[in-house]
Design an enzyme around this catalytic site. Structure first.
Site, short mmCIF file in Angstrom:
data_model
loop_
_atom_site.label_atom_id
_atom_site.label_comp_id
_atom_site.label_asym_id
_atom_site.label_seq_id
_atom_site.Cartn_x
_atom_site.Cartn_y
_atom_site.Cartn_z
CD GLU A 1 17.61 -8.42 -14.08
OE1 GLU A 1 18.48 -8.41 -14.94
OE2 GLU A 1 16.81 -7.47 -13.90
CG HIS B 1 14.02 -6.73 -12.24
ND1 HIS B 1 15.19 -6.01 -12.27
CD2 HIS B 1 13.53 -6.57 -10.99
CE1 HIS B 1 15.40 -5.47 -11.09
NE2 HIS B 1 14.40 -5.79 -10.29
CG HIS C 1 20.59 -0.72 -16.11
ND1 HIS C 1 20.11 0.49 -16.55
CD2 HIS C 1 19.60 -1.24 -15.33
CE1 HIS C 1 18.91 0.69 -16.04
NE2 HIS C 1 18.57 -0.35 -15.31
N1 PXP Z 1 20.24 -5.83 -15.16
C1 PXP Z 1 19.46 -5.43 -14.14
C2 PXP Z 1 19.84 -5.83 -12.77
C3 PXP Z 1 18.30 -4.67 -14.38
O1 PXP Z 1 17.54 -4.27 -13.34
C4 PXP Z 1 17.95 -4.35 -15.69
C5 PXP Z 1 16.70 -3.58 -15.97
O2 PXP Z 1 15.59 -4.32 -15.55
C6 PXP Z 1 18.80 -4.79 -16.73
C7 PXP Z 1 19.95 -5.51 -16.43
C8 PXP Z 1 18.52 -4.48 -18.16
O3 PXP Z 1 18.66 -3.10 -18.38
P1 PXP Z 1 18.12 -2.45 -19.73
O4 PXP Z 1 16.63 -2.61 -19.72
O5 PXP Z 1 18.57 -1.03 -19.64
O6 PXP Z 1 18.75 -3.20 -20.86
#
Ligand code: PXP
Length: 237
Positions: A70, A43, A190
């Site tokens: 992302e 990301h 997330h």
């Molecule tokens: N999905 C998105 C859109 C995110 O922004 C993130 C964090 O960068 C994640 C998934 C992954 O989240 P986590 O780091 O809490 O597992």
């Protein structure tokens, strides 16, 4: 089958904190795949505090599984993603200095904006997923805008899971049916972790992919990366 895509932002964050190439993001990506991960996610944010835009092409060339980028689709992000051509691009409504993603798109408000970005990415052969909250009207509009998939924002699920798992998952479960009716594939991400992942998978068996970063990398400090990835894969069986 639900694929596990490992989000490597925290590896890049540690690397960037010292200015040298250690830990080596490419080696970690390769090892994640060797240990069973079925995808790699990054990301890149405008300040590049996590993954850098210059990491994208080498990662694309190295990944043998699915490469997912992302981010917020400003023109700079769009140009980079179109040049690299990942398998999937997940569009996220992050403000430039946001600590982490904390909500999904308002697909009604940003419909024309998203429709344009989705069309450009899909024209380049990139599958497009929209980060979204479990809300039927927003999901239907995501499909109308041309998205291939949605990624459910699972922060609220993870937050409520310890107190009441059933209540925590009910909106996501209902929205899964809406997504399927609209012909959308379903990702989630997330705050997913070893405690809340199995229940999510049981309740949403239709999940195509979960992308997990923070908890997985934290677990790897104690359990080792190989063992940790095996444990996450186990939760998805
Ligand atoms: N999905 C998105 C859109 C995110 O922004 C993130 C964090 O960068 C994640 C998934 C992954 O989240 P986590 O780091 O809490 O597992």
């Amino acid at each position: 089958m639900t694929r596990l895509s490992v989000n490597l932002n925290k590896i890049a964050l540690i690397r960037n904190s010292r200015g040298a190439n250690y830990p080596d993001l490419l080696k970690v990506a390769q090892d994640c795949e060797r240990f069973g991960a079925q995808g790699i996610t990054v990301h890149p944010r405008p300040d590049e505090r996590h993954c850098k835009f210059s990491d994208l092409q080498p990662l694309k060339e190295l990944c043998t599984t699915e490469f997912n980028i992302e981010g917020y689709p400003d023109e700079h992000f769009m140009q980079k993603v179109l040049a690299v051509q990942p398998h999937q691009c997940t569009l996220v409504p992050d403000a430039p200095n946001q600590l982490t993603s904390d909500h999904g798109w308002d697909t009604l408000l940003h419909f024309a904006f998203l429709q344009d970005k989705i069309a450009r990415l899909k024209y380049a052969g990139i599958r497009v997923s929209l980060f979204i909250d479990p809300n039927d009207a927003l999901i239907e509009k995501a499909a109308e805008a041309g998205a291939d998939r949605i990624e459910f924002y699972t922060g609220p699920y993870a937050h409520h899971y310890p107190k009441n798992p059933e209540e925590a998952v009910s909106a996501l479960r209902a929205s899964c049916h809406t997504a399927i009716r609209c012909g959308l594939g379903i990702n989630a991400g997330h705050d997913l972790n070893l405690e809340n992942l199995r229940f999510l998978k049981e309740q949403l068996p239709q999940l195509d992919e979960v992308s997990i970063g923070h908890a997985l990398i934290c677990d790897a400090i104690y359990l080792g990366l190989e063992n940790t990835i095996r444990l996450y894969l186990n939760r998805l069986q």
